[in-house]
Design a protein around this motif. Structure first.
Motif, short mmCIF file in Angstrom:
data_model
loop_
_atom_site.label_atom_id
_atom_site.label_comp_id
_atom_site.label_asym_id
_atom_site.label_seq_id
_atom_site.Cartn_x
_atom_site.Cartn_y
_atom_site.Cartn_z
N GLY A 119 0.80 -1.22 0.00
CA GLY A 119 0.00 0.00 0.00
C GLY A 119 0.83 1.27 0.00
N ALA A 120 2.08 1.18 -0.43
CA ALA A 120 2.98 2.33 -0.43
C ALA A 120 2.57 3.38 -1.46
CB ALA A 120 4.41 1.87 -0.71
N LEU A 121 2.96 4.61 -1.19
CA LEU A 121 2.76 5.71 -2.14
C LEU A 121 3.95 5.86 -3.08
CD1 LEU A 121 1.41 8.42 0.34
CD2 LEU A 121 0.08 7.02 -1.26
N VAL A 122 5.12 5.37 -2.66
CA VAL A 122 6.36 5.56 -3.42
C VAL A 122 7.24 4.33 -3.30
CG1 VAL A 122 7.51 6.75 -1.50
CG2 VAL A 122 8.31 7.13 -3.82
N GLU A 123 7.96 4.03 -4.38
CA GLU A 123 8.99 3.00 -4.41
C GLU A 123 10.10 3.54 -5.31
OE1 GLU A 123 9.69 -1.67 -5.79
OE2 GLU A 123 7.67 -0.83 -5.78
N ILE A 124 11.34 3.25 -4.94
CA ILE A 124 12.49 3.70 -5.74
C ILE A 124 13.48 2.55 -5.85
CG2 ILE A 124 14.40 5.34 -5.97
CD1 ILE A 124 12.79 7.25 -4.15
N ASP A 125 13.92 2.26 -7.08
CA ASP A 125 15.05 1.35 -7.27
C ASP A 125 16.18 2.15 -7.89
OD1 ASP A 125 14.69 1.47 -10.10
OD2 ASP A 125 13.74 -0.48 -10.19
N CYS A 126 17.37 1.58 -7.92
CA CYS A 126 18.47 2.34 -8.51
C CYS A 126 19.59 1.43 -9.01
CB CYS A 126 19.01 3.37 -7.52
SG CYS A 126 19.71 2.71 -6.01
#
Length: 131
Positions: A119-126
């Protein structure tokens, strides 16, 4: 050529799916998208709002990088995912940019998505690169 190394760290956030925290090959390091979960309390509620969730995601990325003896200065590219793109894009950018010097910001793509795990608003991979 060094074959891939698959990293899963006890200090990292508990995975929300079957994946490694990072995979490394020939000095290239791909970090799995991080969620705004607290590594010390993985079942705790997520932080409220995109700003707080962005901070938690970036801190989680820093934990994984630290385990690899790297830091955000080694990050070359980020992919960011927002569930409420139009509402949260400006606030996300303000928070995100505070983690990088203005003259060393990674390449980046930000995509609006219909949903994210937990239920997250944001996800970041890199993607990072060893010196």
């Amino acid at each position: 050529m060094v074959g891939p190394q698959f990293h899963l760290f006890a200090a990292g956030p508990r995975p929300v799916a079957p994946f490694s925290h990072a995979v490394e090959s020939d000095g290239w390091v791909m970090l799995t998208g991080q969620m705004p979960t607290d590594p010390d309390a993985p079942d705790a509620p997520l932080p409220e709002g995109v700003e707080a969730q962005t901070v938690r995601v970036m801190e989680n990325l820093k934990i994984i990088l630290q385990e690899l003896d790297l830091d955000l200065s080694h990050v070359l590219q980020c992919r960011c995912f927002l569930t409420e793109f139009e509402r949260d894009y400006a606030a996300f950018n303000t928070t995100y940019q505070s983690f990088f010097p203005a003259d060393r910001r990674p390449a980046r793509t930000t995509v609006g998505v219909t949903a994210l795990a937990v239920g997250a608003l944001v996800e970041i991979d890199c993607i990072a690169r060893r010196p």
